[in-house]
Scaffold this motif. Structure first.
Motif, PDB file in Angstrom:
ATOM      1  N   GLY A 144       0.782  -1.227   0.000  1.00 55.17           N
ATOM      2  CA  GLY A 144       0.000   0.000   0.000  1.00 55.17           C
ATOM      3  C   GLY A 144       0.810   1.271   0.000  1.00 55.17           C
ATOM      4  N   GLN A 145       2.096   1.221  -0.302  1.00 55.42           N
ATOM      5  CA  GLN A 145       2.891   2.433  -0.347  1.00 55.42           C
ATOM      6  C   GLN A 145       3.965   2.315  -1.425  1.00 55.42           C
ATOM      7  OE1 GLN A 145       4.771   2.995   3.460  1.00 55.42           O
ATOM      8  NE2 GLN A 145       6.226   1.351   3.188  1.00 55.42           N
ATOM      9  N   VAL A 146       4.427   3.480  -1.873  1.00 56.67           N
ATOM     10  CA  VAL A 146       5.492   3.553  -2.878  1.00 56.67           C
ATOM     11  C   VAL A 146       6.773   4.006  -2.185  1.00 56.67           C
ATOM     12  CG1 VAL A 146       6.290   4.729  -4.954  1.00 56.67           C
ATOM     13  CG2 VAL A 146       3.904   4.033  -4.760  1.00 56.67           C
ATOM     14  N   THR A 147       7.853   3.257  -2.427  1.00 54.98           N
ATOM     15  CA  THR A 147       9.139   3.559  -1.817  1.00 54.98           C
ATOM     16  C   THR A 147      10.095   4.065  -2.893  1.00 54.98           C
ATOM     17  OG1 THR A 147       8.821   1.851  -0.138  1.00 54.98           O
ATOM     18  CG2 THR A 147      11.072   2.644  -0.483  1.00 54.98           C
ATOM     19  N   ILE A 148      10.682   5.239  -2.660  1.00 60.13           N
ATOM     20  CA  ILE A 148      11.676   5.832  -3.561  1.00 60.13           C
ATOM     21  C   ILE A 148      12.986   5.950  -2.789  1.00 60.13           C
ATOM     22  CG2 ILE A 148      12.291   7.836  -4.951  1.00 60.13           C
ATOM     23  CD1 ILE A 148       9.320   8.456  -5.210  1.00 60.13           C
ATOM     24  N   GLU A 149      14.063   5.372  -3.337  1.00 63.78           N
ATOM     25  CA  GLU A 149      15.361   5.401  -2.673  1.00 63.78           C
ATOM     26  C   GLU A 149      16.368   6.146  -3.544  1.00 63.78           C
ATOM     27  OE1 GLU A 149      16.492   1.403  -1.949  1.00 63.78           O
ATOM     28  OE2 GLU A 149      15.100   1.102  -0.264  1.00 63.78           O
ATOM     29  N   VAL A 150      17.192   6.960  -2.909  1.00 65.49           N
ATOM     30  CA  VAL A 150      18.320   7.632  -3.559  1.00 65.49           C
ATOM     31  C   VAL A 150      19.579   7.167  -2.844  1.00 65.49           C
ATOM     32  CG1 VAL A 150      19.379   9.825  -4.164  1.00 65.49           C
ATOM     33  CG2 VAL A 150      16.882   9.617  -4.162  1.00 65.49           C
ATOM     34  N   ALA A 151      20.336   6.302  -3.498  1.00 66.32           N
ATOM     35  CA  ALA A 151      21.523   5.696  -2.889  1.00 66.32           C
ATOM     36  C   ALA A 151      22.776   6.190  -3.600  1.00 66.32           C
ATOM     37  CB  ALA A 151      21.437   4.171  -2.970  1.00 66.32           C
ATOM     38  N   ASP A 152      23.831   6.473  -2.827  1.00 64.92           N
ATOM     39  CA  ASP A 152      25.089   6.907  -3.405  1.00 64.92           C
ATOM     40  C   ASP A 152      26.231   6.099  -2.800  1.00 64.92           C
ATOM     41  OD1 ASP A 152      26.350   8.304  -1.037  1.00 64.92           O
ATOM     42  OD2 ASP A 152      24.551   9.544  -1.210  1.00 64.92           O
ATOM     43  N   THR A 153      27.370   6.204  -3.416  1.00 61.91           N
ATOM     44  CA  THR A 153      28.585   5.533  -2.929  1.00 61.91           C
ATOM     45  C   THR A 153      29.567   6.584  -2.424  1.00 61.91           C
ATOM     46  OG1 THR A 153      29.523   5.579  -5.157  1.00 61.91           O
ATOM     47  CG2 THR A 153      28.256   3.617  -4.537  1.00 61.91           C
ATOM     48  N   GLY A 154      29.027   7.593  -1.735  1.00 62.89           N
ATOM     49  CA  GLY A 154      29.842   8.718  -1.289  1.00 62.89           C
ATOM     50  C   GLY A 154      30.547   8.453   0.031  1.00 62.89           C
ATOM     51  N   THR A 155      30.869   9.533   0.708  1.00 68.66           N
ATOM     52  CA  THR A 155      31.681   9.453   1.919  1.00 68.66           C
ATOM     53  C   THR A 155      30.916   8.918   3.109  1.00 68.66           C
ATOM     54  OG1 THR A 155      31.123  11.754   2.376  1.00 68.66           O
ATOM     55  CG2 THR A 155      33.164  11.335   1.152  1.00 68.66           C
ATOM     56  N   GLY A 156      29.579   8.995   3.083  1.00 68.69           N
ATOM     57  CA  GLY A 156      28.792   8.501   4.192  1.00 68.69           C
ATOM     58  C   GLY A 156      28.678   9.515   5.325  1.00 68.69           C
ATOM     59  N   ILE A 157      27.803   9.202   6.277  1.00 66.95           N
ATOM     60  CA  ILE A 157      27.542  10.084   7.417  1.00 66.95           C
ATOM     61  C   ILE A 157      27.757   9.283   8.689  1.00 66.95           C
ATOM     62  CG2 ILE A 157      25.831  11.564   8.536  1.00 66.95           C
ATOM     63  CD1 ILE A 157      24.384  11.737   5.850  1.00 66.95           C
ATOM     64  N   PRO A 158      28.514   9.800   9.655  1.00 69.81           N
ATOM     65  CA  PRO A 158      28.714   9.074  10.923  1.00 69.81           C
ATOM     66  C   PRO A 158      27.381   8.822  11.621  1.00 69.81           C
ATOM     67  CG  PRO A 158      30.277  10.879  10.710  1.00 69.81           C
ATOM     68  CD  PRO A 158      29.298  11.045   9.592  1.00 69.81           C
ATOM     69  N   ALA A 159      27.317   7.733  12.384  1.00 71.57           N
ATOM     70  CA  ALA A 159      26.080   7.336  13.047  1.00 71.57           C
ATOM     71  C   ALA A 159      25.588   8.407  14.008  1.00 71.57           C
ATOM     72  CB  ALA A 159      26.277   6.005  13.781  1.00 71.57           C
ATOM     73  N   GLU A 160      26.511   9.090  14.712  1.00 74.29           N
ATOM     74  CA  GLU A 160      26.086  10.097  15.675  1.00 74.29           C
ATOM     75  C   GLU A 160      25.503  11.337  15.001  1.00 74.29           C
ATOM     76  OE1 GLU A 160      30.552  10.546  14.928  1.00 74.29           O
ATOM     77  OE2 GLU A 160      29.090   8.933  15.287  1.00 74.29           O
ATOM     78  N   ASP A 161      25.751  11.524  13.688  1.00 71.10           N
ATOM     79  CA  ASP A 161      25.229  12.695  12.980  1.00 71.10           C
ATOM     80  C   ASP A 161      23.903  12.411  12.267  1.00 71.10           C
ATOM     81  OD1 ASP A 161      27.334  14.237  13.770  1.00 71.10           O
ATOM     82  OD2 ASP A 161      28.542  13.851  11.978  1.00 71.10           O
ATOM     83  N   LEU A 162      23.508  11.140  12.134  1.00 69.39           N
ATOM     84  CA  LEU A 162      22.298  10.809  11.377  1.00 69.39           C
ATOM     85  C   LEU A 162      21.034  11.478  11.938  1.00 69.39           C
ATOM     86  CD1 LEU A 162      22.780   7.033  10.492  1.00 69.39           C
ATOM     87  CD2 LEU A 162      22.894   9.006   8.965  1.00 69.39           C
ATOM     88  N   PRO A 163      20.854  11.562  13.278  1.00 70.52           N
ATOM     89  CA  PRO A 163      19.613  12.208  13.769  1.00 70.52           C
ATOM     90  C   PRO A 163      19.508  13.685  13.410  1.00 70.52           C
ATOM     91  CG  PRO A 163      20.614  10.854  15.486  1.00 70.52           C
ATOM     92  CD  PRO A 163      21.620  10.949  14.385  1.00 70.52           C
ATOM     93  N   ARG A 164      20.602  14.322  12.956  1.00 66.94           N
ATOM     94  CA  ARG A 164      20.578  15.772  12.713  1.00 66.94           C
ATOM     95  C   ARG A 164      20.586  16.143  11.231  1.00 66.94           C
ATOM     96  NH1 ARG A 164      24.749  19.265  15.660  1.00 66.94           N
ATOM     97  NH2 ARG A 164      23.185  20.772  14.932  1.00 66.94           N
ATOM     98  N   VAL A 165      20.576  15.130  10.349  1.00 69.40           N
ATOM     99  CA  VAL A 165      20.735  15.463   8.925  1.00 69.40           C
ATOM    100  C   VAL A 165      19.575  16.293   8.387  1.00 69.40           C
ATOM    101  CG1 VAL A 165      22.164  13.449   8.448  1.00 69.40           C
ATOM    102  CG2 VAL A 165      19.676  13.274   8.243  1.00 69.40           C
ATOM    103  N   PHE A 166      18.379  16.198   9.020  1.00 68.39           N
ATOM    104  CA  PHE A 166      17.232  16.962   8.526  1.00 68.39           C
ATOM    105  C   PHE A 166      17.063  18.287   9.254  1.00 68.39           C
ATOM    106  CE2 PHE A 166      16.128  12.513   7.568  1.00 68.39           C
ATOM    107  CZ  PHE A 166      15.938  12.614   6.196  1.00 68.39           C
ATOM    108  N   ASP A 167      18.010  18.640  10.133  1.00 64.80           N
ATOM    109  CA  ASP A 167      17.944  19.934  10.817  1.00 64.80           C
ATOM    110  C   ASP A 167      18.364  21.049   9.864  1.00 64.80           C
ATOM    111  OD1 ASP A 167      17.204  18.556  13.022  1.00 64.80           O
ATOM    112  OD2 ASP A 167      19.120  18.755  14.093  1.00 64.80           O
ATOM    113  N   ARG A 168      17.827  22.223  10.099  1.00 65.00           N
ATOM    114  CA  ARG A 168      18.144  23.362   9.237  1.00 65.00           C
ATOM    115  C   ARG A 168      19.581  23.839   9.516  1.00 65.00           C
ATOM    116  NH1 ARG A 168      12.433  26.723   9.903  1.00 65.00           N
ATOM    117  NH2 ARG A 168      11.096  24.917   9.504  1.00 65.00           N
TER     118      ARG A 168
END
Length: 602
Positions: free
Chosen positions: A527-551
């Protein structure tokens, strides 16, 4: 001493300021006076309200009667348009009578009964409620009236076969898909004859519409079932026009004549010819009588008796007595806590004053709301200061660059050449990008972010985004590909969804080194559509993931622009996704890459 008493200085009794309040401004007196005035006014208004309520009830019942009459007429005209006689109408009359509570009788023009909804005979009114004639309908009673007064369900010999309907439907579906790709929207409907019809939005029809090879004209050609009746109709119309010395016309399958000479006469001939052609296929005209079960048409009456008047007066007196008593008790309790709230509200804003919550009534709720407002104001003030600091930081760098180069040119240190102009233009575009992002977020925060939903193929969405970012990816040496399972569809705003996926792709390309890849994937499940954008870049540390959507947050702690961006793109992605009822998440492994996942209801 007088000054202390007026200003409520320290050490003065708490009751002293209250004594200075004029009696006519006392909250208790004003509340009591207002309540008495309202109660007295209610005595005078109660009778009027009762009469008004009764009148409204009668009008509502009359409206229901009119609605039921319209339903009866609508149904019977539809029956006559699709049957050659009235032989089988009795069950329909009984069903309508059961739904509306009316007695329904159909007679011929000579008042001979055709059918009735009740076996009990009753004298009919001297005047019929309406004439049921599908070829001469009453525009005032027929819902969605027609200009030529011929019921749309009266199709006669123009009703298509099942095979013809299937073939035209198949062709029309292809044309609709083509028009949606060129105009952005098209709607497919079916006429009573079974012929499909395509409707374009007014915004397209108001402009210069171009078919662009979709083959819309193919639907205007008559099929074998329609050719014979249409030829006979043209013959009758042109015979009528020749009798008036008017040029011949050609009637289209939509029963439209286009002529500059005698247009009104041509339309009259067409309507007459259509009625003559359809007469053998519809039931003959009948008189409709709609009455109450007792056989009368009288409207319900209401009598305002003395008992009703006494009851209303007693209720008004009781309201007056209760209002005065409750006002005295409640008003006294209101004054004390309201003074505490007023004192706290007069304190400076910077102090963020709190008041004690001592009751569990409305005043207690007000005190709690005041404390909550003070706390939220304190938090908002902190966020505002941080926001101003971030915005100032983001705008300072490009402004400083532009100012520095302009001063250098002014002082003769630098030369105003094309390279300098390009550099200054790049900084100006960066400023514009930051301002646009801030405007989108401001609209979302204010609840003014609007999305215009429509059915959208995810494949078209991803292909559009991939094409738009292909040049930038090739310049950066990054491979950009798409993988779509099936043909998923979503209901969304195409512009906003392209902004969501475009921000994610732009972010991925910036953070992927040369030789890497960015992949767009889409699938539909559960019942839902999933769109993924995947890259092979440098990555983001685990401790920074909760803040990636902050302004204004970036992985680079130095806040430089080595990878570009304003720090607002992912915040916009989250707000736009939430506006579509979806969610966005991120997973990442340092040195391996990052995957942003957008989930939307299908």
């Amino acid at each position: 001493m007088r000054g202390d008493a007026e200003t409520g200085g320290e050490g003065r009794p708490r009751t002293r300021p209250r004594a200075k309040v004029p009696l006519h401004r006392s909250l208790l007196v004003r509340l009591l006076a207002t309540s008495v005035m309202i109660a007295v006014c209610s005595v005078a208004a109660t009778a009027w309200l009762a009469a008004r309520t009764t009148s409204s009830a009668i009008q509502q019942e009359q409206g229901q009667l009119l609605s039921s009459d319209t339903e009866i007429y609508d149904t019977l005209v539809g029956y006559a348009a699709t049957h050659r006689d009235w032989n089988g109408v009795a069950p329909t009359l009984r069903r309508l009578a059961g739904d509306t509570g009316r007695r329904i009788t159909l007679t011929t023009q000579s008042r001979r009964t055709i059918a009735a909804s009740s076996a009990t005979s009753a004298a009919l009114p001297t005047r019929a409620s309406a004439v049921v004639d599908p070829l001469r309908t009453d525009p005032a009673l027929l819902s969605g009236g027609v200009s030529d007064r011929i019921d749309p369900l009266a199709v006669g010999p123009y009703r298509l076969t099942a095979a013809e309907r299937k073939g035209l439907r198949r062709d029309a579906t292809k044309i609709v898909y083509c028009l949606r790709a060129t105009t952005g929207a098209a709607t497919l409907t079916e006429k009573p004859t079974g012929r499909p019809s395509i409707k374009l939005p007014d915004s397209v029809l108001d402009g210069a519409f171009v078919d662009r090879g979709c083959g819309l004209d193919q639907l205007a050609a008559p099929v074998p079932t329609e050719i014979g009746p249409l030829d006979r109709l043209n013959t009758m119309v042109n015979a009528c026009l020749r009798g008036q010395d008017l040029p011949e016309v050609k009637v289209s399958i939509d029963f439209v004549v286009r002529t500059k000479i005698g247009a009104q006469a041509a339309q009259t001939c067409l309507d007459t010819a259509r009625r003559d052609q359809l007469t053998p296929y519809v039931a003959p005209a009948a008189l409709l009588y709609v009455t109450t079960p007792a056989g009368t048409t009288a409207a319900p009456a209401f009598h305002f008796t003395s008992a009703n008047t006494t009851r209303i007066a007693g209720a008004a007196g009781l309201v007056l007595l209760v209002t005065v008593a409750v006002t005295v008790v409640v008003g006294t309790r209101l004054v004390r806590p309201l003074r505490a709230l007023a004192d706290a509200a007069r304190r400076p804003v910077e102090e963020h004053q709190r008041v004690p919550v001592t009751t569990n009534d409305e005043i207690g709720y007000l005190a709690a709301a005041f404390n909550d407002l003070s706390q939220r104001r304190e938090r908002v003030e902190g966020r505002r200061k941080a926001m101003v600091s971030d915005v100032a930081h983001e705008l300072r760098t490009p402004l400083s660059t532009i100012r520095g180069w302009l001063e250098a040119v002014q002082d003769g240190i630098a030369t105003s050449d094309q390279a300098l102009v390009d550099s200054l233009l790049e900084e100006a575009l960066l400023l514009q990008h930051i301002v646009d992002d801030l405007q989108d977020l401001a609209e979302a925060d204010a609840g003014q972010l609007r999305v215009h939903l429509e059915s959208l193929l995810v494949r078209d969405l991803l292909d559009h985004v991939a094409t738009a970012h292909l040049g930038r990816a090739e310049t950066a040496g990054v491979t950009l590909t798409t993988h779509i399972d099936g043909e998923p569809e979503v209901s969304g705003d195409p512009v906003r969804l392209r902004q969501v996926v475009g921000n994610l792709v732009s972010n991925a390309v910036r953070h992927t080194p040369r030789g890497g890849s960015v992949t767009l994937r889409a699938r539909q499940a559960a019942g839902q559509v999933t769109i993924e954008v995947a890259d092979t870049g440098t990555g983001i540390p685990a401790e920074d993931l909760p803040r990636v959507f902050d302004r204004f947050w970036r992985a680079e702690k130095s806040r430089n622009r080595r990878t570009g961006g304003s720090g607002l793109g992912l915040a916009i992605v989250r707000r736009l996704t939430e506006a579509h009822g979806g969610t966005v998440t991120v997973t990442s492994t340092v040195g391996a890459g990052t995957v942003f996942t957008v989930r939307l209801p299908s």
